[in-house]
Design an enzyme around this catalytic site. Structure first.
Site, PDB file in Angstrom:
ATOM      1  CG  ASP A  36      -1.829   1.214   1.246  1.00  0.00           C
ATOM      2  OD1 ASP A  36      -2.934   1.091   0.702  1.00  0.00           O
ATOM      3  OD2 ASP A  36      -1.439   2.283   1.764  1.00  0.00           O
ATOM      4  CE1 TYR A  93       0.763   7.876   2.326  1.00  0.00           C
ATOM      5  CE2 TYR A  93       1.219   5.598   1.812  1.00  0.00           C
ATOM      6  CZ  TYR A  93       0.396   6.552   2.360  1.00  0.00           C
ATOM      7  OH  TYR A  93      -0.787   6.167   2.935  1.00  0.00           O
ATOM      8  CE  LYS A 115      -3.669   4.673   0.299  1.00  0.00           C
ATOM      9  NZ  LYS A 115      -2.279   4.572   0.757  1.00  0.00           N
ATOM     10  CG  HIS A 150      -4.634   9.683  -0.007  1.00  0.00           C
ATOM     11  ND1 HIS A 150      -3.291   9.639  -0.245  1.00  0.00           N
ATOM     12  CD2 HIS A 150      -4.798   9.217   1.251  1.00  0.00           C
ATOM     13  CE1 HIS A 150      -2.672   9.176   0.825  1.00  0.00           C
ATOM     14  NE2 HIS A 150      -3.560   8.910   1.752  1.00  0.00           N
TER      15      HIS A 150
HETATM   16  P1  NDP Z   1       0.559   1.380  11.840  1.00  0.00           P
HETATM   17  O1  NDP Z   1      -0.635   1.270  12.692  1.00  0.00           O
HETATM   18  O2  NDP Z   1       0.791   0.369  10.784  1.00  0.00           O
HETATM   19  O3  NDP Z   1       1.805   1.443  12.823  1.00  0.00           O
HETATM   20  C1  NDP Z   1       3.107   1.610  12.383  1.00  0.00           C
HETATM   21  C2  NDP Z   1       3.993   1.780  13.617  1.00  0.00           C
HETATM   22  O4  NDP Z   1       3.911   0.605  14.418  1.00  0.00           O
HETATM   23  C3  NDP Z   1       5.446   2.004  13.284  1.00  0.00           C
HETATM   24  O5  NDP Z   1       5.954   2.931  14.230  1.00  0.00           O
HETATM   25  C4  NDP Z   1       6.065   0.643  13.492  1.00  0.00           C
HETATM   26  O6  NDP Z   1       7.397   0.715  13.909  1.00  0.00           O
HETATM   27  C5  NDP Z   1       5.196   0.067  14.596  1.00  0.00           C
HETATM   28  N1  NDP Z   1       5.076  -1.408  14.505  1.00  0.00           N
HETATM   29  C6  NDP Z   1       4.808  -2.131  13.403  1.00  0.00           C
HETATM   30  N2  NDP Z   1       4.745  -3.435  13.697  1.00  0.00           N
HETATM   31  C7  NDP Z   1       4.977  -3.542  15.019  1.00  0.00           C
HETATM   32  C8  NDP Z   1       5.043  -4.638  15.901  1.00  0.00           C
HETATM   33  N3  NDP Z   1       4.848  -5.891  15.486  1.00  0.00           N
HETATM   34  N4  NDP Z   1       5.306  -4.388  17.220  1.00  0.00           N
HETATM   35  C9  NDP Z   1       5.508  -3.119  17.664  1.00  0.00           C
HETATM   36  N5  NDP Z   1       5.453  -2.034  16.862  1.00  0.00           N
HETATM   37  C10 NDP Z   1       5.189  -2.243  15.543  1.00  0.00           C
HETATM   38  O7  NDP Z   1       0.564   2.879  11.243  1.00  0.00           O
HETATM   39  P2  NDP Z   1       0.588   3.586   9.816  1.00  0.00           P
HETATM   40  O8  NDP Z   1       0.067   4.947  10.084  1.00  0.00           O
HETATM   41  O9  NDP Z   1       1.886   3.453   9.152  1.00  0.00           O
HETATM   42  O10 NDP Z   1      -0.519   2.830   8.958  1.00  0.00           O
HETATM   43  C11 NDP Z   1      -0.231   1.717   8.141  1.00  0.00           C
HETATM   44  C12 NDP Z   1      -0.370   2.061   6.672  1.00  0.00           C
HETATM   45  O11 NDP Z   1      -1.655   2.575   6.385  1.00  0.00           O
HETATM   46  C13 NDP Z   1       0.553   3.190   6.204  1.00  0.00           C
HETATM   47  O12 NDP Z   1       1.899   2.787   6.098  1.00  0.00           O
HETATM   48  C14 NDP Z   1      -0.095   3.557   4.905  1.00  0.00           C
HETATM   49  O13 NDP Z   1       0.219   2.615   3.901  1.00  0.00           O
HETATM   50  C15 NDP Z   1      -1.572   3.479   5.289  1.00  0.00           C
HETATM   51  N6  NDP Z   1      -2.116   4.796   5.706  1.00  0.00           N
HETATM   52  C16 NDP Z   1      -3.126   5.322   4.937  1.00  0.00           C
HETATM   53  C17 NDP Z   1      -3.688   6.546   5.247  1.00  0.00           C
HETATM   54  C18 NDP Z   1      -4.776   7.084   4.402  1.00  0.00           C
HETATM   55  O14 NDP Z   1      -5.136   8.257   4.558  1.00  0.00           O
HETATM   56  N7  NDP Z   1      -5.339   6.313   3.498  1.00  0.00           N
HETATM   57  C19 NDP Z   1      -3.219   7.339   6.398  1.00  0.00           C
HETATM   58  C20 NDP Z   1      -2.181   6.683   7.169  1.00  0.00           C
HETATM   59  C21 NDP Z   1      -1.684   5.456   6.826  1.00  0.00           C
HETATM   60  P3  NDP Z   1       8.675   0.718  12.928  1.00  0.00           P
HETATM   61  O15 NDP Z   1       8.256   1.292  11.603  1.00  0.00           O
HETATM   62  O16 NDP Z   1       9.667   1.553  13.658  1.00  0.00           O
HETATM   63  O17 NDP Z   1       9.116  -0.685  12.769  1.00  0.00           O
END
Ligand code: NDP
Length: 274
Positions: A48, A53, A78, A111
C-alpha cells in the site's frame, strides 16, 4: 505465513490479500526498496503506497528485487488532494505508474474526500476502470455522506474504503454501512501507529504466544477487515504476517471491541485542511 484463507473477494470479482505492507513515511530508494522486497520474499502479496508518500519509485524497485511475479502482487496507490480533478487524476495515475514502473495498478484510491473535487476525481477513476487500466477502484477516508454521494452519481461503486481503524477507533457505523453495500474495509494505522502498550491485548496474546500487534491484526481479520501494517524492521514485518495460525474466541473479540474510545491518531475526514 500460511497462504490459506488470506484473501477477500471484492465487489467486482477481484481478489485482494487481507494483509499488505503499508509504506507511509518510509524513505524512497533503498529504505523502501529493502522492506518491500523483504516483505514479498516473506509471504506478503500486497503493498500500500500513495503518490504523497513520495516513495513509489523505490516501491517499484522493491517489487522487482523480490523476484515475485507482478501478477501475484496486489499494488495500491492513491491520488492526493493537490492532484484531484478529472484530467489531473488521469495524469496523476500515469505519473504513479511511471514512478512504480508498472503497467497497471491493482487498486487506485481517492485519498481524501476533498469537497468540490472528489466527485470529478472519482469520475476519472471510473473511466480508468472502464478502460481496463486498473483492476479495481476505491476511496479512502470517506464518511457515509461521501459514499452516498458516489452512489447517487455513479454506476460503479468503490470496491474498498480505506479508513483509520483500530481497537481505539472502531468506526462501527461506517463499517456496517460499507458491509451492507458490499464495499470492503481496509484499516489504516491498524496498529495504532505502534501504541500497543494495552494490557488486554498483551494478556490475550500470552494465551496464544502472540504479541499485542499480532492480536490486534487478528482482531481485524476476524472482523473481515483488510490490514496494511507498516514497519521498517524486518522482525516486525515477519511478526505481523504470522497471524494466520490462531483464532480469537468470541469473548476475546468482544473484550477488544470494548476498548473503543473513538480516538483518532490521524486527521478527521470531516475536518481537514489539505
Ligand atoms: P501502523 O498502525 O501500521 O503502525 C506503524 C507503527 O507501528 C510504526 O511505528 C512501526 O514501527 C510500529 N510497529 C509495526 N509493527 C509492530 C510490531 N509488530 N510491534 C511493535 N510495533 C510495531 O501505522 P501507519 O500509520 O503506518 O498505517 C499503516 C499504513 O496505512 C501506512 O503505512 C499507509 O500505507 C496506510 N495509511 C493510509 C492513510 C490514508 O489516509 N489512506 C493514512 C495513514 C496510513 P517501525 O516502523 O519503527 O518498525
Amino acid at each position: 505465513m500460511n497462504e490459506k484463507n488470506n484473501t477477500i473477494l471484492l465487489n467486482n470479482g477481484v481478489t485482494m490479500p487481507t494483509l499488505g505492507l503499508g509504506v507511509f513515511k518510509i524513505g524512497d530508494g533503498k529504505p523502501v526498496k529493502d522492506v518491500v522486497s523483504y516483505a514479498l520474499k516473506n509471504g506478503y502479496r500486497a503493498i500500500d503506497t500513495a503518490s504523497v508518500y513520495g516513495n513509489e519509485k523505490g516501491v517499484g524497485e522493491g517489487i522487482r528485487d523480490s523476484g515475485v511475479k507482478r501478477e501475484n502482487i496486489f499494488v495500491t496507490s492513491k491520488v492526493f488532494t493537490h492532484e484531484m480533478g478529472y484530467q489531473e487524476t488521469l495524469e496523476a495515475y500515469n505519473r504513479s505508474l511511471d514512478k512504480l514502473q508498472l503497467s497497471y495498478l491493482d487498486l487506485y484510491l481517492v485519498h481524501w474526500p476533498k469537497e468540490g473535487k472528489y466527485l470529478e476525481t472519482y469520475r476519472a477513476l471510473v473511466d480508468l476502470y472502464k478502460d481496463g487500466k486498473v483492476k479495481a477502484i476505491g476511496v479512502s477516508n470517506f464518511q457515509i455522506s461521501h459514499l452516498k454521494a458516489l452512489m447517487e452519481n455513479f454506476d460503479v461503486l468503490p470496491s474498498v474504503n480505506q479508513i483509520e481503524l483500530h481497537p481505539l477507533l472502531q468506526q462501527l457505523e461506517l463499517r456496517n454501512f460499507c458491509t451492507l453495500n458490499n464495499i470492503a474495509t481496509i484499516a489504516w494505522s491498524p496498529l495504532m501507529k505502534g501504541a500497543l502498550d494495552i494490557p488486554l491485548l498483551k494478556e490475550i496474546g500470552k494465551k496464544y504466544a502472540k504479541s499485542a500487534a499480532q492480536v490486534t491484526l487478528r482482531w481485524h481479520l476476524q472482523n473481515n477487515i483488510i490490514v496494511i501494517p507498516k514497519s521498517v524492521h524486518f522482525s516486525y514485518i515477519k511478526e505481523n504476517a504470522d497471524i494466520f495460525d490462531f483464532m480469537l474466541s468470541e469473548e476475546e473479540m468482544e473484550k477488544i471491541a470494548s476498548l473503543n474510545q473513538d480516538k483518532r491518531f490521524g486527521p478527521d475526514p470531516d475536518n481537514f485542511d489539505f
